[in-house]
Write a protein that holds these residues in place. Structure first.
Motif, PDB file in Angstrom:
ATOM      1  N   MET A   1      32.225 -16.917  42.010  1.00 52.98           N
ATOM      2  CA  MET A   1      30.947 -17.444  41.560  1.00 52.98           C
ATOM      3  C   MET A   1      31.063 -18.951  41.414  1.00 52.98           C
ATOM      4  SD  MET A   1      29.009 -16.787  37.966  1.00 52.98           S
ATOM      5  CE  MET A   1      27.377 -16.296  38.426  1.00 52.98           C
ATOM      6  N   LYS A   2      30.075 -19.661  41.922  1.00 54.63           N
ATOM      7  CA  LYS A   2      30.009 -21.112  41.765  1.00 54.63           C
ATOM      8  C   LYS A   2      29.058 -21.428  40.625  1.00 54.63           C
ATOM      9  CE  LYS A   2      32.556 -22.797  45.077  1.00 54.63           C
ATOM     10  NZ  LYS A   2      33.685 -23.632  44.830  1.00 54.63           N
ATOM     11  N   ASP A  18      38.778 -17.308  33.852  1.00 51.16           N
ATOM     12  CA  ASP A  18      39.611 -17.550  32.670  1.00 51.16           C
ATOM     13  C   ASP A  18      38.811 -18.456  31.728  1.00 51.16           C
ATOM     14  OD1 ASP A  18      41.435 -18.299  30.736  1.00 51.16           O
ATOM     15  OD2 ASP A  18      43.025 -18.799  32.149  1.00 51.16           O
ATOM     16  N   PRO A  19      38.108 -17.870  30.776  1.00 56.82           N
ATOM     17  CA  PRO A  19      37.246 -18.659  29.885  1.00 56.82           C
ATOM     18  C   PRO A  19      37.964 -19.811  29.182  1.00 56.82           C
ATOM     19  CG  PRO A  19      36.798 -16.332  29.601  1.00 56.82           C
ATOM     20  CD  PRO A  19      38.016 -16.437  30.486  1.00 56.82           C
ATOM     21  N   MET A  20      39.237 -19.642  28.876  1.00 56.05           N
ATOM     22  CA  MET A  20      39.976 -20.710  28.199  1.00 56.05           C
ATOM     23  C   MET A  20      40.078 -21.961  29.065  1.00 56.05           C
ATOM     24  SD  MET A  20      40.509 -19.511  25.241  1.00 56.05           S
ATOM     25  CE  MET A  20      41.713 -20.603  24.536  1.00 56.05           C
ATOM     26  N   LYS A  21      40.224 -21.803  30.376  1.00 57.53           N
ATOM     27  CA  LYS A  21      40.290 -22.958  31.279  1.00 57.53           C
ATOM     28  C   LYS A  21      38.970 -23.718  31.280  1.00 57.53           C
ATOM     29  CE  LYS A  21      43.754 -21.549  34.652  1.00 57.53           C
ATOM     30  NZ  LYS A  21      43.988 -21.273  36.086  1.00 57.53           N
ATOM     31  N   LEU A  22      37.868 -22.977  31.267  1.00 58.11           N
ATOM     32  CA  LEU A  22      36.561 -23.624  31.266  1.00 58.11           C
ATOM     33  C   LEU A  22      36.284 -24.281  29.926  1.00 58.11           C
ATOM     34  CD1 LEU A  22      34.584 -23.394  33.825  1.00 58.11           C
ATOM     35  CD2 LEU A  22      36.485 -21.831  33.782  1.00 58.11           C
ATOM     36  N   LEU A  58      30.820 -33.010  36.236  1.00 58.97           N
ATOM     37  CA  LEU A  58      31.130 -31.921  35.308  1.00 58.97           C
ATOM     38  C   LEU A  58      31.106 -30.577  36.027  1.00 58.97           C
ATOM     39  CD1 LEU A  58      31.743 -30.795  32.530  1.00 58.97           C
ATOM     40  CD2 LEU A  58      29.281 -30.919  32.016  1.00 58.97           C
ATOM     41  N   VAL A  59      30.093 -30.335  36.831  1.00 53.39           N
ATOM     42  CA  VAL A  59      30.005 -29.074  37.574  1.00 53.39           C
ATOM     43  C   VAL A  59      31.194 -28.939  38.519  1.00 53.39           C
ATOM     44  CG1 VAL A  59      28.659 -27.790  39.293  1.00 53.39           C
ATOM     45  CG2 VAL A  59      27.506 -28.842  37.338  1.00 53.39           C
ATOM     46  N   ALA A  60      31.589 -30.022  39.164  1.00 58.91           N
ATOM     47  CA  ALA A  60      32.743 -29.984  40.069  1.00 58.91           C
ATOM     48  C   ALA A  60      34.013 -29.624  39.298  1.00 58.91           C
ATOM     49  CB  ALA A  60      32.910 -31.325  40.775  1.00 58.91           C
ATOM     50  N   ASN A  63      33.909 -25.863  38.422  1.00 56.24           N
ATOM     51  CA  ASN A  63      34.186 -25.026  39.579  1.00 56.24           C
ATOM     52  C   ASN A  63      35.645 -25.105  40.001  1.00 56.24           C
ATOM     53  OD1 ASN A  63      31.734 -23.598  40.231  1.00 56.24           O
ATOM     54  ND2 ASN A  63      30.852 -25.604  40.645  1.00 56.24           N
ATOM     55  N   GLU A  64      36.220 -26.290  39.913  1.00 54.64           N
ATOM     56  CA  GLU A  64      37.642 -26.440  40.262  1.00 54.64           C
ATOM     57  C   GLU A  64      38.521 -25.643  39.307  1.00 54.64           C
ATOM     58  OE1 GLU A  64      40.908 -29.987  40.121  1.00 54.64           O
ATOM     59  OE2 GLU A  64      38.955 -30.491  40.976  1.00 54.64           O
ATOM     60  N   ALA A  65      38.206 -25.709  38.030  1.00 54.54           N
ATOM     61  CA  ALA A  65      38.988 -24.968  37.041  1.00 54.54           C
ATOM     62  C   ALA A  65      38.821 -23.468  37.174  1.00 54.54           C
ATOM     63  CB  ALA A  65      38.582 -25.405  35.629  1.00 54.54           C
ATOM     64  N   ASN A  66      37.756 -23.022  37.812  1.00 57.25           N
ATOM     65  CA  ASN A  66      37.491 -21.590  37.952  1.00 57.25           C
ATOM     66  C   ASN A  66      38.064 -21.009  39.249  1.00 57.25           C
ATOM     67  OD1 ASN A  66      36.236 -19.342  36.597  1.00 57.25           O
ATOM     68  ND2 ASN A  66      34.783 -19.284  38.296  1.00 57.25           N
ATOM     69  N   GLU A  67      38.674 -21.832  40.081  1.00 55.85           N
ATOM     70  CA  GLU A  67      39.229 -21.329  41.353  1.00 55.85           C
ATOM     71  C   GLU A  67      40.456 -20.483  41.145  1.00 55.85           C
ATOM     72  OE1 GLU A  67      39.780 -24.776  43.796  1.00 55.85           O
ATOM     73  OE2 GLU A  67      37.649 -24.929  44.198  1.00 55.85           O
TER      74      GLU A  67
END
Length: 67
Positions: A1-2, A18-22, A58-60, A63-67
């Motif tokens: 998901m983006k 991983d919610p902690m990363k976000l 911020l969005v970038a 998304n990077e942290a969610n990869e």
């Protein structure tokens, strides 16, 4: 998901691999109110504006942290 700027902060956290990363991304840019009521209904774009951040950056990061 983006993730997108029109998603709420709550949606981003709920849909994170991983919610902690976000959460760490939000904290790293000075958004320390993840537990406040506004975070559930405030969009990423609205939060970025309030905190004087570039929403696209911020969005970038999210998304990077969610990869």
């Amino acid at each position: 998901m983006k993730f997108t700027a029109d998603m709420t902060i709550g949606e981003v956290i709920r849909n994170a691999k991983d919610p902690m990363k976000l959460q760490a991304v939000f904290l790293s840019v000075g958004m320390h109110c993840l537990g406040c009521a506004m975070a559930r209904g405030e969009t990423v774009a609205e939060a970025a504006q309030v905190h004087g951040l570039d929403v696209n950056e911020l969005v970038a990061k999210l998304n990077e942290a969610n990869e």
